[in-house]
Motif scaffolding. Structure first.
Motif, short mmCIF file in Angstrom:
data_model
loop_
_atom_site.label_atom_id
_atom_site.label_comp_id
_atom_site.label_asym_id
_atom_site.label_seq_id
_atom_site.Cartn_x
_atom_site.Cartn_y
_atom_site.Cartn_z
N ASN A 45 -1.99 0.37 6.85
CA ASN A 45 -1.85 0.79 5.45
C ASN A 45 -0.38 1.00 5.10
O ASN A 45 0.03 2.14 4.81
N ASP A 48 0.70 3.14 2.01
CA ASP A 48 0.24 4.52 1.91
C ASP A 48 1.39 5.44 2.29
O ASP A 48 1.72 5.60 3.47
N GLU A 50 1.63 8.57 2.43
CA GLU A 50 1.27 9.70 3.30
C GLU A 50 1.35 9.32 4.77
O GLU A 50 1.71 10.15 5.61
N GLU A 51 1.04 8.08 5.11
CA GLU A 51 1.14 7.65 6.51
C GLU A 51 2.60 7.66 6.97
O GLU A 51 2.90 8.04 8.10
#
Length: 106
Positions: A45, A48, A50-51
């Motif tokens: 991902n 993303d 947040e990752e």
């Protein structure tokens, strides 16, 4: 949205939370294990945010757990950027986009 942020205070808050949640000590192997898992999640991902933040958070956790103070970590982060700015880099247009681009060694 705020445009200012205190990185040193963030690291202090991170230290307090992390020690309470995960205990004291170096925890190098546990942090590296977690980073390995997060790298897979980023690969799956990449859009993303947040990752990516998980990786940054784990790196900060690793740094303070090795005895570095929040101010040392923040200043080293800035110093590393300045060091990279002053390095010579190959032409990114000629580089394999799936491989790391490393600075030229003198």
């Amino acid at each position: 949205m705020r445009t200012d942020y205190d990185l040193v205070q963030h690291i202090k808050d991170k230290m307090e939370f992390s020690e309470k949640a995960f205990g004291p000590g170096s925890r190098v192997n546990g942090i590296l294990d977690h980073i390995t898992k997060e790298l897979i999640e980023v690969e799956e991902n990449p859009n993303d945010l947040e990752e990516w933040i998980d990786l940054i958070s784990l790196a900060l956790d690793g740094a303070w757990r090795q005895g570095f103070s929040p101010i040392e970590i923040a200043f080293k982060l800035r110093n590393k950027l300045e060091k990279n700015i002053n390095r010579e880099w190959p032409d990114w247009r000629k580089a394999d986009p799936n491989k790391a681009i490393e600075h030229l060694k003198s």
